[in-house]
Design a protein around this motif. Structure first.
Motif: not given
Length: 291
Positions: A180-186, A209-215, A221-226
């Motif tokens: 559903a989304a990808t979390v950047p390492p920082h 703002e950074e949170l929103a920039r990456h969607g 809860l329950g989303d699959v993310v990278a």
């Protein structure tokens, strides 16, 4: 279909009691500090949460890293460690004492280090019957799961039946998972440096703002993310090109370094594991978890 060694796995019982939310005796004040230094007193992890479920937003609650539905722990520290390690996301859980005896639920996440609890989804009618200290048994299956055709990928805390149901594709020998989304390492926060056998890894969410920039502000809860550039084969840590796959198990919170908590279920070094956009990929839908 991606081949696994599921037929070789050992299914074993582990159990815990419905946990009561707790505060340490020291410091004497129960308040915590938000990222800006503001003290707050909100519900936190543990207990029976009647109105937060898998599939709900991971943000917006007046709570600190809330575990949806029900949290369990074993009163013996060593046995609780066994519970936290062997229980896997997707495992069946059964209430074995109290007014809700016989009701079944599903493991949806884990919380580690300071809480060491396993998070289980039950429908709301069952939650109304449960009580603190009721015993819940988990048919633990998934530790030792491997992919013979992808030996470089490590699987963690993942029921083999849930793995089979996750969206995936093989591209040039690389296994790619729908997320559903990808979390950047920082933006990786609390949990980094700790063991990946049980427990959780948090997304930092102070910078909205950074949170929103990456969607990531739309996570449920329950989303699959990278999680990019993150190696969780042994401990959670930064490794360029590595990738981990996690499931959102806990809500956001106001403390610095904390945000939605992830249970990591897959990880590999560079080039062995990939991800593709699959909006709304959520285990509530995949497993048919009713509110």
């Amino acid at each position: 279909m991606t081949v696994t060694n599921a037929s070789d796995l050992v299914a074993v019982s582990v159990a815990g009691k419905v946990a009561n939310p707790a505060f340490s005796g020291l410091p004497a004040e129960p308040y915590r500090l938000a990222a800006d230094g503001t003290p707050f007193l909100w519900p936190t992890f543990g207990g029976i949460v009647y109105n937060v479920s898998v599939g709900d937003s991971a943000f917006g609650w007046s709570g600190d890293c809330i575990h949806p539905s029900v949290s369990i722990a074993h009163p013996d520290a060593n046995k609780n460690r066994g519970l936290n390690i062997f229980a896997c996301v997707g495992n069946r859980a059964t209430v074995v004492s109290g007014a809700a005896k016989g009701a079944t639920g599903t493991v949806t996440g884990k919380s580690g280090r300071f809480s060491d609890q396993v998070i289980i989804h039950f429908d709301r009618a069952t939650r109304e019957k449960l009580a603190v200290d009721d015993t819940i048994m988990v048919a633990a299956e998934g530790v030792g799961l491997t992919l013979p055709d992808h030996p470089g990928i490590a699987l963690k805390s993942l029921d083999p039946r849930l793995f089979d149901s996750l969206p995936k594709e093989n591209v040039g020998g690389v296994l790619k998972m729908g997320v559903a989304a990808t979390v950047p390492p920082h933006m990786v926060g609390a949990g980094a440096g700790l063991t990946s056998e049980g427990g959780s890894l948090h997304i930092q969410s102070t910078d909205r703002e950074e949170l929103a920039r990456h969607g990531l502000d739309r996570l449920r809860l329950g989303d699959v993310v990278a999680v990019a550039d993150t190696d969780s084969r042994y401990n959670h840590g930064y490794l360029r090109g590595a990738l981990s796959i996690g499931i959102v198990g806990q809500t956001d919170g106001p403390r610095a370094g904390y945000g939605p908590g992830l249970t990591i279920v897959m990880t590999a070094p560079e080039g062995r594991l990939g991800a593709f956009d699959a909006p709304q990929t959520n285990i509530a839908d995949i497993l048919g978890l009713s509110a």
